[in-house]
Design a protein around this motif. Structure first.
Motif, PDB file in Angstrom:
ATOM      1  N   LEU A 192      -1.855   0.915  16.936  1.00  0.00           N
ATOM      2  CA  LEU A 192      -2.339  -0.456  16.985  1.00  0.00           C
ATOM      3  C   LEU A 192      -3.167  -0.744  15.742  1.00  0.00           C
ATOM      4  N   VAL A 193      -3.042  -1.957  15.212  1.00  0.00           N
ATOM      5  CA  VAL A 193      -3.884  -2.416  14.110  1.00  0.00           C
ATOM      6  C   VAL A 193      -4.704  -3.591  14.617  1.00  0.00           C
ATOM      7  N   GLU A 194      -6.021  -3.482  14.518  1.00  0.00           N
ATOM      8  CA  GLU A 194      -6.905  -4.592  14.888  1.00  0.00           C
ATOM      9  C   GLU A 194      -7.218  -5.369  13.618  1.00  0.00           C
ATOM     10  N   ASN A 195      -6.555  -6.513  13.479  1.00  0.00           N
ATOM     11  CA  ASN A 195      -6.785  -7.360  12.312  1.00  0.00           C
ATOM     12  C   ASN A 195      -7.933  -8.326  12.602  1.00  0.00           C
ATOM     13  N   MET A 196      -8.606  -8.776  11.535  1.00  0.00           N
ATOM     14  CA  MET A 196      -9.775  -9.659  11.682  1.00  0.00           C
ATOM     15  C   MET A 196     -10.805  -9.021  12.615  1.00  0.00           C
ATOM     16  N   ALA A 203       0.834  -1.213   0.000  1.00  0.00           N
ATOM     17  CA  ALA A 203       0.000   0.000   0.000  1.00  0.00           C
ATOM     18  C   ALA A 203       0.866   1.259   0.000  1.00  0.00           C
ATOM     19  N   LEU A 204       1.958   1.259   0.763  1.00  0.00           N
ATOM     20  CA  LEU A 204       2.863   2.418   0.774  1.00  0.00           C
ATOM     21  C   LEU A 204       3.533   2.584  -0.594  1.00  0.00           C
ATOM     22  N   ALA A 205       3.932   1.461  -1.216  1.00  0.00           N
ATOM     23  CA  ALA A 205       4.555   1.538  -2.537  1.00  0.00           C
ATOM     24  C   ALA A 205       3.563   2.078  -3.566  1.00  0.00           C
ATOM     25  N   ARG A 206       2.289   1.692  -3.448  1.00  0.00           N
ATOM     26  CA  ARG A 206       1.265   2.194  -4.374  1.00  0.00           C
ATOM     27  C   ARG A 206       1.028   3.688  -4.209  1.00  0.00           C
ATOM     28  N   GLU A 207       1.355   4.216  -3.028  1.00  0.00           N
ATOM     29  CA  GLU A 207       1.237   5.654  -2.789  1.00  0.00           C
ATOM     30  C   GLU A 207       2.447   6.422  -3.335  1.00  0.00           C
ATOM     31  N   THR A 209      -5.095   0.646   2.375  1.00  0.00           N
ATOM     32  CA  THR A 209      -4.752   1.998   1.901  1.00  0.00           C
ATOM     33  C   THR A 209      -4.953   2.999   3.034  1.00  0.00           C
ATOM     34  N   HIS A 210      -6.056   2.840   3.760  1.00  0.00           N
ATOM     35  CA  HIS A 210      -6.316   3.703   4.924  1.00  0.00           C
ATOM     36  C   HIS A 210      -5.206   3.534   5.966  1.00  0.00           C
ATOM     37  N   LEU A 211      -4.795   2.279   6.206  1.00  0.00           N
ATOM     38  CA  LEU A 211      -3.717   2.027   7.167  1.00  0.00           C
ATOM     39  C   LEU A 211      -2.426   2.717   6.727  1.00  0.00           C
ATOM     40  N   ALA A 212      -2.105   2.645   5.441  1.00  0.00           N
ATOM     41  CA  ALA A 212      -0.886   3.293   4.941  1.00  0.00           C
ATOM     42  C   ALA A 212      -0.921   4.793   5.221  1.00  0.00           C
ATOM     43  N   HIS A 213      -2.075   5.426   4.966  1.00  0.00           N
ATOM     44  CA  HIS A 213      -2.207   6.870   5.225  1.00  0.00           C
ATOM     45  C   HIS A 213      -2.028   7.175   6.715  1.00  0.00           C
ATOM     46  N   GLU A 214      -2.599   6.321   7.564  1.00  0.00           N
ATOM     47  CA  GLU A 214      -2.489   6.534   9.012  1.00  0.00           C
ATOM     48  C   GLU A 214      -1.046   6.365   9.488  1.00  0.00           C
ATOM     49  N   VAL A 215      -0.351   5.387   8.936  1.00  0.00           N
ATOM     50  CA  VAL A 215       1.053   5.178   9.314  1.00  0.00           C
ATOM     51  C   VAL A 215       1.912   6.360   8.868  1.00  0.00           C
ATOM     52  N   ILE A 216       1.670   6.852   7.672  1.00  0.00           N
ATOM     53  CA  ILE A 216       2.419   8.024   7.182  1.00  0.00           C
ATOM     54  C   ILE A 216       2.227   9.201   8.134  1.00  0.00           C
ATOM     55  N   ASP A 217       0.973   9.438   8.536  1.00  0.00           N
ATOM     56  CA  ASP A 217       0.680  10.551   9.457  1.00  0.00           C
ATOM     57  C   ASP A 217       1.316  10.309  10.828  1.00  0.00           C
ATOM     58  N   ALA A 218       1.249   9.058  11.309  1.00  0.00           N
ATOM     59  CA  ALA A 218       1.812   8.742  12.623  1.00  0.00           C
ATOM     60  C   ALA A 218       3.324   8.930  12.634  1.00  0.00           C
ATOM     61  N   GLU A 222      -6.447   2.296  26.368  1.00  0.00           N
ATOM     62  CA  GLU A 222      -5.756   1.932  27.603  1.00  0.00           C
ATOM     63  C   GLU A 222      -4.259   2.229  27.509  1.00  0.00           C
ATOM     64  N   ALA A 223      -3.664   1.951  26.336  1.00  0.00           N
ATOM     65  CA  ALA A 223      -2.224   2.137  26.153  1.00  0.00           C
ATOM     66  C   ALA A 223      -1.875   3.544  25.669  1.00  0.00           C
ATOM     67  N   HIS A 224      -2.893   4.367  25.429  1.00  0.00           N
ATOM     68  CA  HIS A 224      -2.691   5.750  24.956  1.00  0.00           C
ATOM     69  C   HIS A 224      -1.934   5.780  23.628  1.00  0.00           C
ATOM     70  N   VAL A 225      -2.350   4.883  22.715  1.00  0.00           N
ATOM     71  CA  VAL A 225      -1.779   4.875  21.367  1.00  0.00           C
ATOM     72  C   VAL A 225      -2.942   4.923  20.374  1.00  0.00           C
ATOM     73  N   PRO A 226      -2.702   5.407  19.160  1.00  0.00           N
ATOM     74  CA  PRO A 226      -3.792   5.469  18.178  1.00  0.00           C
ATOM     75  C   PRO A 226      -4.205   4.075  17.698  1.00  0.00           C
ATOM     76  N   LEU A 227      -5.483   3.906  17.398  1.00  0.00           N
ATOM     77  CA  LEU A 227      -5.942   2.733  16.672  1.00  0.00           C
ATOM     78  C   LEU A 227      -5.854   3.106  15.190  1.00  0.00           C
ATOM     79  N   LEU A 228      -4.835   2.586  14.520  1.00  0.00           N
ATOM     80  CA  LEU A 228      -4.541   3.019  13.159  1.00  0.00           C
ATOM     81  C   LEU A 228      -5.565   2.502  12.150  1.00  0.00           C
TER      82      LEU A 228
END
Length: 369
Positions: free
Chosen positions: A272-276, A124-128, A341-350, A303-309
């Motif tokens: 954090l990424v919630e898969n499935m 997804a990052l490569a496609r961006e 694709t949404h995850l890639a955008h969130e990781v870039i921002d993070a 709880e961990a004070h981190v974003p849900l990506l």
């Protein structure tokens, strides 16, 4: 009477030369090489030093010449050379000098789809339009070659600035390396921790990764020597932790997060990424079935004070794409392709937030903690 020279006379004279490093004479210390040559009054031989940076090398060569003239006679014409048992270490090469951001993809336990997330995030990052590398650091269970359809490919080496370097494979715009390219895919890798760590360092430090915007590391599940090797070898920008909504997975994800944010490691958790996160039938994209529980990833993120990506739905085509060597992120118009694709955008921002708000990363020296 003609002055006669012979090897024993030479070594007897050299017993009067002491090596300052240990106080022994150079004959007793085994420093006189077995290459004494005599031609009339001319004598040549070598003195062996452990390393070329030995501070006593120059003065010891001179002392050997003086000893021959003093204890044998001025008629001796000595030529004394230095040999080095160990070549001087060349300049230390920085690991991944052309990489802007190093991102670990981790999970507290196996079976949560960490490698699927890492592979699809890379695509997804490569496609961006970003330059992306993916290292499969799961030494004992490499799965990236299968997911990219390159299980039977060979890796080669070439020379860069006098150094032989491994050439990563490239597919879907992603540079890839995995221990899976170097071992029999049908056999278990039975290595002790040290062997695995050394193999991993080679894939990092002795490969031509070139210029990259993002270097993703598919880490092994849990916490292990491999994780310590990675944080000691690389200045990791941050990690993405993968979990599923199940309580047992969330409990292990907590441990994974605590490892990275603890004092000994102190690597930022990007999110954090919630898969499935839920099951969605391909033909009915609006339907959601929370077969592994609902909302666990969000609760852990809070709880961990981190974003849900991102929350990645479970769709049959994800598994099919991975088995066929075609990551679902290649199909951005699908449900799961859109999620990656949404995850890639969130990781870039993070990553951008992390780089703006926190100091530059450094390698971790665990031994000093």
């Amino acid at each position: 009477m003609e002055n006669r020279l012979y090897p024993a006379l030479i070594t007897e004279a050299l017993k009067n030369v002491r090596y300052p490093g240990n106080g022994k004479n150079i004959v007793e210390a085994g420093m006189v090489a077995d290459d004494i040559r005599i031609d009339g009054n001319k004598v040549s031989f070598s003195i062996v030093f452990e390393k070329s940076t030995d501070p006593f090398a120059k003065s010891l060569l001179k002392a050997a010449e003086v000893a021959l003239k003093t204890f044998i006679g001025d008629f001796v014409e000595p030529t004394v050379s230095a040999q080095f048992a160990k070549p001087a270490a060349g300049p230390k090469h920085q690991a991944l000098p052309g990489v802007k951001n190093i991102i670990g993809v981790s999970s507290g336990k196996g079976g949560v789809g960490k490698s699927t997330v890492a592979s699809n995030l890379a695509v997804a990052l490569a496609r961006e339009g970003y330059r992306v590398g993916l290292l499969d650091a799961d030494i004992f269970g490499p799965s990236v070659p299968k997911m990219f359809g390159v299980e039977d490919e060979q890796v080669y080496m070439h020379e860069v600035d006098g150094r032989p370097l491994i050439i990563p494979l490239e597919k879907y715009g992603v540079k890839i390396l995995s221990i899976g390219f170097l071992v029999d895919k049908n056999s278990a890798v039975l290595w002790r921790g040290g062997m695995a760590s050394n193999a991993l360092r080679q894939l990092i430090e002795e490969a031509d990764w070139g210029e990259l915007d993002y270097f993703l590391i598919d880490m092994p599940p849990g916490t292990s020597d491999i994780h310590l090797t990675l944080v000691q070898t690389l200045a990791i920008t941050g990690v993405v932790v993968v979990t599923t909504p199940q309580e047992v997975a969330l409990a292990d994800a907590r441990k994974g997060i605590s490892m990275f944010v603890g004092d000994k490691v102190n690597v930022p958790v990007l999110g954090l990424v919630e898969n499935m996160a839920w099951f969605t039938p391909e033909q009915h994209p609006d339907e959601k079935y929370f077969i592994f529980g609902n909302g666990g990833g969000l609760r852990l993120a809070q709880e961990a004070h981190v974003p849900l990506l991102a929350q990645i739905p479970l769709v049959g085509s994800v598994c099919e794409g991975g088995d066929a060597g075609q990551p679902i992120a290649l199909k951005a118009d699908t449900i799961t392709g859109h999620a990656f694709t949404h995850l890639a955008h969130e990781v870039i921002d993070a990553v951008e937030r992390r780089n703006n708000d926190l100091p530059a990363t450094v390698k971790v020296d665990v031994s000093k903690r």
